[in-house]
Scaffold this active site. Structure first.
Site, PDB file in Angstrom:
ATOM      1  N   LYS A   1     101.396  -1.434  22.665  1.00 30.06           N
ATOM      2  CA  LYS A   1     100.577  -0.169  22.144  1.00 30.06           C
ATOM      3  C   LYS A   1     100.214  -0.688  20.640  1.00 30.06           C
ATOM      4  O   LYS A   1      98.943  -0.223  20.433  1.00 30.06           O
ATOM      5  CB  LYS A   1     101.720   0.955  22.073  1.00 30.06           C
ATOM      6  CG  LYS A   1     102.168   1.318  23.642  1.00 30.06           C
ATOM      7  CD  LYS A   1     100.948   1.804  24.300  1.00 30.06           C
ATOM      8  CE  LYS A   1     101.232   1.835  25.812  1.00 30.06           C
ATOM      9  NZ  LYS A   1     102.047   2.827  26.284  1.00 30.06           N
TER      10      LYS A   1
ATOM     11  N   GLY B   1     101.700   8.996  35.431  1.00 32.59           N
ATOM     12  CA  GLY B   1     101.536   8.802  36.599  1.00 32.59           C
ATOM     13  C   GLY B   1     100.619   7.487  36.786  1.00 32.59           C
ATOM     14  O   GLY B   1     100.295   7.200  37.708  1.00 32.59           O
ATOM     15  N   LYS B   2     100.446   6.929  35.857  1.00 33.73           N
ATOM     16  CA  LYS B   2      99.662   5.571  35.940  1.00 33.73           C
ATOM     17  C   LYS B   2     100.008   4.445  36.837  1.00 33.73           C
ATOM     18  O   LYS B   2      99.640   3.921  37.694  1.00 33.73           O
ATOM     19  CB  LYS B   2      99.141   5.061  34.633  1.00 33.73           C
ATOM     20  CG  LYS B   2      98.343   5.909  33.479  1.00 33.73           C
ATOM     21  CD  LYS B   2      98.042   5.375  32.155  1.00 33.73           C
ATOM     22  CE  LYS B   2      99.285   5.055  31.346  1.00 33.73           C
ATOM     23  NZ  LYS B   2     100.242   6.188  31.168  1.00 33.73           N
TER      24      LYS B   2
ATOM     25  N   ASN C   1     102.506   4.594  38.894  1.00 37.78           N
ATOM     26  CA  ASN C   1     102.540   4.939  40.451  1.00 37.78           C
ATOM     27  C   ASN C   1     101.234   5.212  41.295  1.00 37.78           C
ATOM     28  O   ASN C   1     101.072   4.481  42.293  1.00 37.78           O
ATOM     29  CB  ASN C   1     103.070   6.562  40.497  1.00 37.78           C
ATOM     30  CG  ASN C   1     104.535   6.679  40.443  1.00 37.78           C
ATOM     31  OD1 ASN C   1     105.099   6.617  41.464  1.00 37.78           O
ATOM     32  ND2 ASN C   1     104.919   6.406  39.227  1.00 37.78           N
TER      33      ASN C   1
ATOM     34  N   ASP D   1      98.688  -0.027  32.691  1.00 41.73           N
ATOM     35  CA  ASP D   1      99.113   0.788  31.530  1.00 41.73           C
ATOM     36  C   ASP D   1      97.807   0.520  30.307  1.00 41.73           C
ATOM     37  O   ASP D   1      97.415   1.546  29.731  1.00 41.73           O
ATOM     38  CB  ASP D   1     100.313   0.425  30.808  1.00 41.73           C
ATOM     39  CG  ASP D   1     100.749   1.555  29.703  1.00 41.73           C
ATOM     40  OD1 ASP D   1     100.928   2.545  29.950  1.00 41.73           O
ATOM     41  OD2 ASP D   1     101.179   0.920  28.686  1.00 41.73           O
TER      42      ASP D   1
ATOM     43  N   ASN E   1     113.805   8.181  30.025  1.00 44.20           N
ATOM     44  CA  ASN E   1     112.737   7.117  29.682  1.00 44.20           C
ATOM     45  C   ASN E   1     113.290   5.771  29.681  1.00 44.20           C
ATOM     46  O   ASN E   1     112.578   4.852  29.265  1.00 44.20           O
ATOM     47  CB  ASN E   1     112.135   7.444  28.086  1.00 44.20           C
ATOM     48  CG  ASN E   1     111.039   6.464  27.979  1.00 44.20           C
ATOM     49  OD1 ASN E   1     110.156   6.322  28.507  1.00 44.20           O
ATOM     50  ND2 ASN E   1     110.913   5.908  26.593  1.00 44.20           N
ATOM     51  N   SER E   2     114.287   5.587  30.646  1.00 43.86           N
ATOM     52  CA  SER E   2     114.634   4.240  31.052  1.00 43.86           C
ATOM     53  C   SER E   2     113.517   3.456  31.595  1.00 43.86           C
ATOM     54  O   SER E   2     112.588   4.133  32.196  1.00 43.86           O
ATOM     55  CB  SER E   2     115.955   4.148  31.851  1.00 43.86           C
ATOM     56  OG  SER E   2     115.674   4.918  32.878  1.00 43.86           O
TER      57      SER E   2
HETATM   58  P1  GTP Z   1     103.801   5.123  30.700  1.00 46.17           P
HETATM   59  O1  GTP Z   1     104.388   3.825  31.222  1.00 46.17           O
HETATM   60  O2  GTP Z   1     104.763   5.873  29.858  1.00 46.17           O
HETATM   61  O3  GTP Z   1     102.418   4.894  30.094  1.00 46.17           O
HETATM   62  O4  GTP Z   1     103.646   6.021  32.101  1.00 46.17           O
HETATM   63  P2  GTP Z   1     102.789   6.248  33.283  1.00 46.17           P
HETATM   64  O5  GTP Z   1     101.395   6.901  33.233  1.00 46.17           O
HETATM   65  O6  GTP Z   1     102.614   4.890  33.975  1.00 46.17           O
HETATM   66  O7  GTP Z   1     103.587   7.113  34.440  1.00 46.17           O
HETATM   67  P3  GTP Z   1     104.409   6.759  35.845  1.00 46.17           P
HETATM   68  O8  GTP Z   1     103.493   6.279  36.771  1.00 46.17           O
HETATM   69  O9  GTP Z   1     105.697   5.965  35.433  1.00 46.17           O
HETATM   70  O10 GTP Z   1     105.076   8.223  36.127  1.00 46.17           O
HETATM   71  C1  GTP Z   1     105.904   8.888  35.443  1.00 46.17           C
HETATM   72  C2  GTP Z   1     106.523  10.072  36.257  1.00 46.17           C
HETATM   73  O11 GTP Z   1     105.686  10.918  36.966  1.00 46.17           O
HETATM   74  C3  GTP Z   1     107.744   9.385  37.202  1.00 46.17           C
HETATM   75  O12 GTP Z   1     108.760  10.093  37.204  1.00 46.17           O
HETATM   76  C4  GTP Z   1     106.869   9.802  38.370  1.00 46.17           C
HETATM   77  O13 GTP Z   1     107.970   9.874  39.777  1.00 46.17           O
HETATM   78  C5  GTP Z   1     106.139  10.965  38.246  1.00 46.17           C
HETATM   79  N1  GTP Z   1     104.914  11.024  39.194  1.00 46.17           N
HETATM   80  C6  GTP Z   1     104.067  10.044  39.200  1.00 46.17           C
HETATM   81  N2  GTP Z   1     102.906  10.415  40.002  1.00 46.17           N
HETATM   82  C7  GTP Z   1     103.205  11.636  40.335  1.00 46.17           C
HETATM   83  C8  GTP Z   1     102.515  12.559  41.174  1.00 46.17           C
HETATM   84  O14 GTP Z   1     101.573  12.238  41.989  1.00 46.17           O
HETATM   85  N3  GTP Z   1     103.046  13.681  41.568  1.00 46.17           N
HETATM   86  C9  GTP Z   1     104.365  14.062  40.942  1.00 46.17           C
HETATM   87  N4  GTP Z   1     104.846  15.207  41.209  1.00 46.17           N
HETATM   88  N5  GTP Z   1     104.820  13.220  40.182  1.00 46.17           N
HETATM   89  C10 GTP Z   1     104.457  11.979  39.799  1.00 46.17           C
HETATM   90  C1  SPV Z   2     103.992   4.561  26.946  1.00 47.30           C
HETATM   91  O1  SPV Z   2     104.984   5.436  26.207  1.00 47.30           O
HETATM   92  O2  SPV Z   2     102.908   5.097  27.192  1.00 47.30           O
HETATM   93  C2  SPV Z   2     104.637   3.157  27.623  1.00 47.30           C
HETATM   94  C3  SPV Z   2     105.701   2.738  27.326  1.00 47.30           C
HETATM   95  O3  SPV Z   2     103.935   2.801  28.216  1.00 47.30           O
HETATM   96  S1  SPV Z   2     105.875   1.938  25.750  1.00 47.30           S
HETATM   97  O4  SPV Z   2     105.441   0.708  25.697  1.00 47.30           O
HETATM   98  O5  SPV Z   2     106.927   2.269  25.177  1.00 47.30           O
HETATM   99  O6  SPV Z   2     104.613   2.798  24.940  1.00 47.30           O
HETATM  100 MN    MN Z   3     101.625   3.842  28.482  1.00 50.19          MN
END
Ligand code: GTP
Ligand code: SPV
Ligand code: MN
Length: 580
Positions: free
Chosen positions: A207, A252-253, A255, A276, A363-364
């Site tokens: 970041k 949700g990115k 995922n 990300d 946030n693990s």
């Molecule tokens: P950072 O790494 O923090 O930037 O997050 P990210 O945007 O990559 O988020 P990530 O995909 O890890 O999803 C975070 C949470 O959202 C998880 O607990 C998922 O299970 C939930 N999630 C992801 N996609 C969906 C969806 O389509 N529906 C629902 N209900 N939850 C979702």
């Molecule tokens: C976020 O918080 O958007 C992440 C995890 O992707 S960190 O690298 O801690 O910022």
């Molecule tokens: Mn992020």
């Protein structure tokens, strides 16, 4: 190992004189170095080896319980003029910021090893990639940076060839939250971070460099550094449509970037370029090209299961670092959403008791090489990147925002991004579930004044011949009982297909004051257990709610004062009028 680059060797010497480490180690990125560092951490207890049979080469790290997320209130952008950082950032004058943290760095590495980590953000042979060097006293940071970036010898060679690099200085200090600061000096291409070992605060390539410093550089150089995933959507004919999507942290990115379509969508496939961060450059052909500057995933663990995210579930069965999850009696990692096993200890290393909270911290995170993702696209290593057809913004909104809509043109799309709001999550310290403005999912990461950032976004209508279509999605719409109206996860392919059809000019939308909504029947819901009433809520808008929403967006934009670009103000007024 050392370096021919005088700027780098002078800086390392200067930092060493100030922080007084016992040893200096130049990281080469080799397997041997990784093994040695892991060995050291197993010995001093900061790593635990997980079950060798079921989770080979996997380790558990439990952080200090007060150090589990990004700290936005302690993160500063230190430009010489306060206005350049903007109301979206905490600001400190560069001289004051240096003085403040330099006092904390004084002698902080006594008895520790100073690691020099040369790294490259992006494919090592890409002209779009940028290098940095992180100095840290944390072996945990070194092993994570080795997974998350192209780290070591090849990066150092590139730095010596190019002569420029971002200087990132990090120390875990004494982990006292009162003495924790994440300082950015965009004008000096420098970062100073002390008092935290957590990912976004400590893995400075991510970041701090690839978003805050890079966004500042991108503004002056004519490109964009964004908090976006990049995916390829391949249809049964084998054609791939590349999509970049910005959702706030833990929205949700990861995922979406590695989605596995349901059985009913035979022949459709998602490939992952990044999960990300995206660096987006206008190409010679007038299209927008994207690279993923990272080499690994630092993903949210809870909720990762064989049904929700089978690719992530598979990729973290080996060669993975787990931070702040629970553990089973046979030394397997455990988190809420893992179908097998039972936790005996929680993320603090205490006996697990559901009454005292979850086994895994919300946030693990897991750290794993992008190459372990079964959906990893070979195009992620392409030095040119991939051409982007669609940009998708999205938030976590229990109300108001429909499942999907399309902006009418680029200027409207910039407003859609600038008007984004989302519920806060555990990725940053502070309250969870509070709706806040998070334009382009960059609120915590934009390294300069948002008003200038939006002007920069608007300028791409002149920089590109073939502008990507812009969309907004919301997977998180709920009813009064808190039930999600949309199944999400793999079924999000249904929305991506609507988006790619839009990009091809398929007649599948109806006009509305806020943009184009799916026409009746245009989102394929075959095989879904979803009522017509729920679908109507998901694909419609409530005008009264949106009048309030656009008013709130307008007020938010005006808080940026004179620097707010007229184009954005005009666009907001246009939508407001359309809503009546
Ligand atoms: P950072 O790494 O923090 O930037 O997050 P990210 O945007 O990559 O988020 P990530 O995909 O890890 O999803 C975070 C949470 O959202 C998880 O607990 C998922 O299970 C939930 N999630 C992801 N996609 C969906 C969806 O389509 N529906 C629902 N209900 N939850 C979702
Ligand atoms: C976020 O918080 O958007 C992440 C995890 O992707 S960190 O690298 O801690 O910022
Ligand atoms: Mn992020």
């Amino acid at each position: 190992m050392s370096t021919k680059n005088k700027d780098l060797s002078d800086w390392v010497n200067e930092v060493a004189a100030h922080t007084r480490p016992e040893d200096i180690h130049w990281c080469d990125g080799s397997d041997e170095e990784f093994r040695d560092l892991v060995g050291e951490m197993l010995e001093n207890g900061s790593f635990r080896e997980l079950n060798r049979g079921s989770f080979p080469n996997c380790y558990l790290h439990l952080s200090d319980p007060t150090d589990v997320a990004r700290v936005e209130h302690l993160t500063f952008v230190c430009t010489s003029k306060e206005d350049d950082a903007g109301p979206n950032n905490h600001w400190m004058a560069p001289a004051d910021a240096h003085e403040k943290v330099d006092a904390l760095f004084d002698g902080c590495m006594q008895g520790r090893t100073l690691y020099v980590i040369p790294y490259c953000m992006g494919p090592i042979d890409s002209p779009l990639s940028r290098c940095g060097v992180e100095i840290t006293d944390s072996p945990y940071v070194v092993v994570n940076m080795r997974i998350m970036t192209r780290m070591g010898e090849a990066a150092l060679e590139r730095i010596e060839r190019e002569g420029t690099f971002v200087k990132g200085l990090h120390s875990t200090g004494d982990l006292d939250p009162e003495k924790r600061y994440i300082m950015h000096f965009p004008e000096e291409l420098a970062i100073k971070s002390i008092g935290s070992g957590y990912g976004g605060n400590a893995l400075l390539g991510k970041k701090c460099h690839a978003l805050r410093i890079a966004s500042y550089q991108a503004k002056t150089e004519g490109w964009l550094a964004e908090h976006m995933l990049i995916l390829g959507l391949e249809n049964p004919e084998g054609e791939t449509c590349y999509i970049a999507a910005a959702f706030p942290s833990a929205c949700g990115k990861t995922n979406l970037a590695m989605l596995i379509p349901p059985e009913s969508h035979k022949g459709w496939k998602i490939t992952t370029i990044g999960d990300d961060i995206a660096w987006l450059h206008p190409g010679e052909d007038g299209r927008l090209w994207a690279i993923n500057p990272e080499a690994g995933l630092f993903g949210v663990v809870p909720g990762t299961g064989p049904k929700t995210n089978p690719c992530a579930y598979e990729m973290i069965q080996h060669d993975t670092i787990f931070t702040n999850v629970g553990m089973t009696s046979d030394d397997e990692p455990w988190w809420e959403g893992r179908p097998d096993g039972e936790p005996v200890t929680n993320w603090k290393g205490e006996p697990y008791d559901p009454k005292t909270g979850p086994a895994a911290h919300p946030n693990s995170r897991f750290t794993a090489s992008a190459k372990q993702n079964p959906s990893y696209s070979p195009r992620a290593e392409d030095p040119r990147g991939v051409p982007i057809s669609a940009i998708v913004f999205g938030g976590r909104r229990r109300g108001t925002a429909p499942l999907v809509y399309e902006a009418r043109d680029w200027r409207h799309g910039v407003l859609v991004g600038a008007g984004m709001a989302s519920e806060t999550t555990a990725a940053a310290t502070g309250n969870v579930g509070v709706v806040r403005r998070d334009p382009m999912a960059m609120k915590p990461f934009c390294g300069y004044n948002y008003a200038d950032y939006w002007a920069h976004w608007l300028s791409f209508s002149d920089k590109l011949d073939k502008l990507p279509n812009i969309f907004h999605v919301n997977w998180f719409r709920q009813d009064e009982d808190g039930r999600f109206l949309w199944p999400g996860f793999g079924d999000n392919i249904r929305v991506l297909r609507w988006i790619s059809d839009r990009c091809k000019g398929v007649d599948n939308a109806v006009e509305s004051p806020i943009g184009r909504l799916p026409s009746k029947g245009s989102i394929d819901v075959e095989g879904l257990d979803i009522s017509d009433a729920d679908l109507a809520v998901l694909t419609g808008i409530e005008k009264n709610e949106w009048r309030e929403e656009i008013k709130a967006i307008g007020e938010y934009l005006e808080s940026f004062g004179d620097r707010l670009p007229d184009g954005l103000r005009d666009e907001c007024n246009r939508v407001s009028k359309a809503l009546g």
